[in-house]
Design a protein around this motif. Structure first.
Motif, PDB file in Angstrom:
ATOM      1  N   LEU A   1       0.823  -1.212   0.000  1.00 16.25           N
ATOM      2  CA  LEU A   1       0.000   0.000   0.000  1.00 16.25           C
ATOM      3  C   LEU A   1       0.854   1.257   0.000  1.00 16.25           C
ATOM      4  N   TRP A   2       2.004   1.219   0.649  1.00 12.77           N
ATOM      5  CA  TRP A   2       2.909   2.382   0.659  1.00 12.77           C
ATOM      6  C   TRP A   2       3.427   2.662  -0.748  1.00 12.77           C
ATOM      7  N   ARG A   3       3.840   1.606  -1.452  1.00 11.23           N
ATOM      8  CA  ARG A   3       4.336   1.779  -2.821  1.00 11.23           C
ATOM      9  C   ARG A   3       3.237   2.335  -3.733  1.00 11.23           C
ATOM     10  N   PHE A   4       2.020   1.832  -3.561  1.00 12.42           N
ATOM     11  CA  PHE A   4       0.906   2.329  -4.373  1.00 12.42           C
ATOM     12  C   PHE A   4       0.680   3.812  -4.109  1.00 12.42           C
ATOM     13  N   THR A   5       0.673   4.192  -2.839  1.00 11.95           N
ATOM     14  CA  THR A   5       0.463   5.595  -2.480  1.00 11.95           C
ATOM     15  C   THR A   5       1.545   6.479  -3.071  1.00 11.95           C
ATOM     16  N   THR A   6       2.786   6.030  -3.001  1.00 13.49           N
ATOM     17  CA  THR A   6       3.905   6.798  -3.558  1.00 13.49           C
ATOM     18  C   THR A   6       3.750   6.969  -5.067  1.00 13.49           C
ATOM     19  N   ARG A   7       3.404   5.877  -5.768  1.00  8.62           N
ATOM     20  CA  ARG A   7       3.199   5.958  -7.218  1.00  8.62           C
ATOM     21  C   ARG A   7       2.058   6.904  -7.561  1.00  8.62           C
ATOM     22  N   GLU A   8       0.966   6.825  -6.804  1.00 13.27           N
ATOM     23  CA  GLU A   8      -0.187   7.684  -7.074  1.00 13.27           C
ATOM     24  C   GLU A   8       0.147   9.155  -6.835  1.00 13.27           C
ATOM     25  N   ARG A   9       0.901   9.447  -5.785  1.00 17.69           N
ATOM     26  CA  ARG A   9       1.278  10.838  -5.522  1.00 17.69           C
ATOM     27  C   ARG A   9       2.151  11.384  -6.649  1.00 17.69           C
ATOM     28  N   LYS A  10       3.098  10.580  -7.122  1.00 19.57           N
ATOM     29  CA  LYS A  10       3.961  11.011  -8.229  1.00 19.57           C
ATOM     30  C   LYS A  10       3.140  11.219  -9.496  1.00 19.57           C
ATOM     31  N   ARG A  11       2.188  10.301  -9.742  1.00 22.12           N
ATOM     32  CA  ARG A  11       1.348  10.411 -10.936  1.00 22.12           C
ATOM     33  C   ARG A  11       0.501  11.674 -10.874  1.00 22.12           C
ATOM     34  N   ARG A  12      -0.098  11.929  -9.714  1.00 24.20           N
ATOM     35  CA  ARG A  12      -0.933  13.132  -9.569  1.00 24.20           C
ATOM     36  C   ARG A  12      -0.107  14.402  -9.684  1.00 24.20           C
ATOM     37  N   ALA A  13       1.103  14.384  -9.120  1.00 22.02           N
ATOM     38  CA  ALA A  13       1.970  15.564  -9.207  1.00 22.02           C
ATOM     39  C   ALA A  13       2.342  15.823 -10.661  1.00 22.02           C
ATOM     40  N   ALA A  14       2.614  14.744 -11.410  1.00 23.49           N
ATOM     41  CA  ALA A  14       2.951  14.905 -12.825  1.00 23.49           C
ATOM     42  C   ALA A  14       1.749  15.445 -13.598  1.00 23.49           C
ATOM     43  N   LEU A  15       0.565  14.935 -13.289  1.00 20.91           N
ATOM     44  CA  LEU A  15      -0.637  15.432 -13.968  1.00 20.91           C
ATOM     45  C   LEU A  15      -0.905  16.883 -13.607  1.00 20.91           C
ATOM     46  N   ASP A  16      -0.728  17.238 -12.346  1.00 18.53           N
ATOM     47  CA  ASP A  16      -0.920  18.632 -11.932  1.00 18.53           C
ATOM     48  C   ASP A  16       0.105  19.538 -12.595  1.00 18.53           C
ATOM     49  N   GLY A  17       1.339  19.044 -12.730  1.00 16.02           N
ATOM     50  CA  GLY A  17       2.384  19.819 -13.403  1.00 16.02           C
ATOM     51  C   GLY A  17       2.073  20.015 -14.866  1.00 16.02           C
ATOM     52  N   ASP A  18       1.561  18.962 -15.519  1.00 10.41           N
ATOM     53  CA  ASP A  18       1.178  19.074 -16.928  1.00 10.41           C
ATOM     54  C   ASP A  18       0.032  20.054 -17.092  1.00 10.41           C
ATOM     55  N   ALA A  19      -0.929  20.036 -16.192  1.00 14.24           N
ATOM     56  CA  ALA A  19      -2.069  20.948 -16.279  1.00 14.24           C
ATOM     57  C   ALA A  19      -1.599  22.389 -16.105  1.00 14.24           C
ATOM     58  N   ALA A  20      -0.661  22.604 -15.195  1.00 15.46           N
ATOM     59  CA  ALA A  20      -0.140  23.957 -14.974  1.00 15.46           C
ATOM     60  C   ALA A  20       0.642  24.427 -16.206  1.00 15.46           C
ATOM     61  N   ASP A  21       1.394  23.503 -16.841  1.00 19.45           N
ATOM     62  CA  ASP A  21       2.139  23.864 -18.042  1.00 19.45           C
ATOM     63  C   ASP A  21       1.185  24.253 -19.170  1.00 19.45           C
ATOM     64  N   HIS A  22       0.101  23.489 -19.297  1.00 14.24           N
ATOM     65  CA  HIS A  22      -0.862  23.779 -20.370  1.00 14.24           C
ATOM     66  C   HIS A  22      -1.590  25.088 -20.116  1.00 14.24           C
ATOM     67  N   GLU A  23      -1.903  25.399 -18.866  1.00 12.70           N
ATOM     68  CA  GLU A  23      -2.595  26.652 -18.540  1.00 12.70           C
ATOM     69  C   GLU A  23      -1.672  27.831 -18.768  1.00 12.70           C
ATOM     70  N   GLY A  24      -0.423  27.685 -18.383  1.00 13.54           N
ATOM     71  CA  GLY A  24       0.545  28.793 -18.531  1.00 13.54           C
ATOM     72  C   GLY A  24       0.898  29.055 -19.977  1.00 13.54           C
ATOM     73  N   GLY A  25       0.887  28.027 -20.791  1.00 15.44           N
ATOM     74  CA  GLY A  25       1.275  28.202 -22.180  1.00 15.44           C
ATOM     75  C   GLY A  25       0.120  28.495 -23.106  1.00 15.44           C
ATOM     76  N   ALA A  26      -1.099  28.493 -22.588  1.00 16.93           N
ATOM     77  CA  ALA A  26      -2.272  28.674 -23.455  1.00 16.93           C
ATOM     78  C   ALA A  26      -2.373  30.092 -23.998  1.00 16.93           C
ATOM     79  N   GLY A  27      -1.896  31.100 -23.260  1.00 16.82           N
ATOM     80  CA  GLY A  27      -2.055  32.476 -23.708  1.00 16.82           C
ATOM     81  C   GLY A  27      -0.927  32.969 -24.608  1.00 16.82           C
ATOM     82  N   ARG A  28       0.091  32.154 -24.776  1.00 13.65           N
ATOM     83  CA  ARG A  28       1.249  32.594 -25.591  1.00 13.65           C
ATOM     84  C   ARG A  28       1.058  32.235 -27.053  1.00 13.65           C
ATOM     85  N   SER A  29       1.652  33.026 -27.927  1.00  8.98           N
ATOM     86  CA  SER A  29       1.558  32.750 -29.373  1.00  8.98           C
ATOM     87  C   SER A  29       2.923  32.481 -29.933  1.00  8.98           C
TER      88      SER A  29
END
Length: 106
Positions: free
Chosen positions: A78-106
């Protein structure tokens, strides 16, 4: 109460993954505990003619080892699963932030 602190709501797929992981953790922990009982208690009891006090001692030691191994396996999975899920969510949150920040640029 459906929200985890700082994480928002979980999707059905995430809840299903958690359920499957808990089932796997319980099944694998049970298998490890039964293997230890078989090796420590049943193996010597079948292979050798042991006194009653020796069999009781083996049962106590085997039971303690099996319970410890069960808990250790359960926590580890369960610890390994939690660690993997936290990393996955952090990566998804980072990708979402990258997409939001880059949406207004041309």
């Amino acid at each position: 109460m459906d929200e985890a602190v700082g994480q928002g709501r979980r999707s059905q797929a995430e809840r299903d993954a958690i359920t499957v992981e808990i089932g796997y953790a319980l099944a694998s922990a049970t298998a490890v505990a039964l293997a230890i009982i078989g090796v420590v208690v049943a193996g010597p009891a079948i292979a050798f003619s042991l006194s009653e006090s020796t069999e009781r001692a083996l049962l106590g030691v085997g039971g303690s080892l099996a319970a410890t191994a069960f808990v250790a396996r359960l926590v580890t999975v369960l610890w390994r699963f939690t660690t993997r899920e936290r990393k996955r969510r952090a990566a998804l949150d980072g990708d979402a932030a990258d997409h939001e920040g880059g949406a207004g640029r041309s």
